[in-house]
Design a protein around this motif. Structure first.
Motif, short mmCIF file in Angstrom:
data_model
loop_
_atom_site.label_atom_id
_atom_site.label_comp_id
_atom_site.label_asym_id
_atom_site.label_seq_id
_atom_site.Cartn_x
_atom_site.Cartn_y
_atom_site.Cartn_z
N LYS A 146 0.91 -1.16 -0.20
CA LYS A 146 0.07 0.13 0.00
C LYS A 146 0.90 1.10 -0.03
CE LYS A 146 -0.57 0.19 5.10
NZ LYS A 146 0.11 1.45 5.21
N ASP A 147 2.09 1.14 0.29
CA ASP A 147 2.93 2.27 0.33
C ASP A 147 3.95 2.34 -0.75
OD1 ASP A 147 2.15 3.28 3.06
OD2 ASP A 147 3.17 1.56 3.92
N VAL A 148 4.03 1.34 -1.65
CA VAL A 148 4.66 1.62 -2.85
C VAL A 148 4.74 2.84 -3.58
CG1 VAL A 148 5.27 0.65 -5.15
CG2 VAL A 148 5.07 -0.94 -3.30
N LYS A 149 3.63 3.49 -3.69
CA LYS A 149 3.21 4.80 -4.53
C LYS A 149 4.16 5.66 -3.78
CE LYS A 149 1.27 7.52 -7.60
NZ LYS A 149 2.16 8.32 -7.94
N LYS A 150 4.06 5.82 -2.55
CA LYS A 150 5.15 6.89 -1.81
C LYS A 150 6.40 6.88 -2.41
CE LYS A 150 3.34 5.84 2.51
NZ LYS A 150 3.46 6.05 3.84
N VAL A 151 6.94 5.52 -2.29
CA VAL A 151 8.24 5.20 -2.59
C VAL A 151 8.52 5.66 -4.11
CG1 VAL A 151 10.10 3.52 -3.06
CG2 VAL A 151 8.69 3.48 -0.85
N GLU A 152 7.53 5.48 -5.02
CA GLU A 152 7.81 5.55 -6.42
C GLU A 152 7.65 7.18 -6.53
OE1 GLU A 152 6.04 1.73 -8.39
OE2 GLU A 152 4.71 3.40 -8.00
N ASP A 153 6.93 7.95 -5.93
CA ASP A 153 6.76 9.35 -5.88
C ASP A 153 8.38 9.93 -5.27
OD1 ASP A 153 4.22 9.28 -6.65
OD2 ASP A 153 3.58 9.78 -4.60
#
Length: 151
Positions: free
Chosen positions: A87-94
């Motif tokens: 669920k936090d992958v998007k934060k990392v990709e950002d």
């Protein structure tokens, strides 16, 4: 009262740094390894490679899906550096998208980008880096990592 997903444990994905052998330059000198950050369930599953491609003055960040780390003929080393909840992958990709690409300094390369990208993940909720992973020592740690093809 509670849905079925209430008790479901969040899925953690693994974060690796993969180093790929780039061969020799025209003068016969070893080129620096190409580095990428891989986010995947495990090394035996497809994952996403986060890296910069091309070279000076055309470096650009470009993620690539469906990367099978262990199937690469040029894989030199792989180092497990942490975990991120799905669920936090998007934060990392950002974070990765915001890491500056340096097309001016001729000494800057994909390894510098990976180090800066990992530094950007420090303290992000949902991301846990391996204890003992010191960002300033990543070059030595990656070189000391076991050959990924033997895993």
């Amino acid at each position: 009262m509670f849905g079925l997903n209430f008790f479901k444990r969040p899925q953690a994905l693994q974060i690796y740094i993969a180093a790929y052998d780039r061969g020799l330059d025209a003068a016969g000198n070893q080129k620096p390894d190409h580095w990428a950050i891989i986010i995947t369930k495990s090394l035996s599953h497809a994952g996403t490679a986060h890296h910069v491609i091309h070279g000076h003055p055309l470096f650009e960040y470009r993620p690539r899906d469906d990367v099978y780390v262990l199937k690469s003929q040029s894989l030199a080393h792989v180092l497990h550096v942490g975990k991120v909840y799905e669920k936090d992958v998007k934060k990392v990709e950002d974070i990765f998208e915001k890491v500056q690409v340096n097309n001016v300094d001729k000494e800057w390369n994909c390894q510098n980008w990976v180090i800066e990208a990992i530094m950007g993940c420090i303290g992000v909720s949902g991301v846990s880096l391996e204890k003992g992973i010191k960002v300033e020592k990543l070059r030595e740690l990656v070189k000391a990592a076991s050959d990924g093809r033997d895993m």
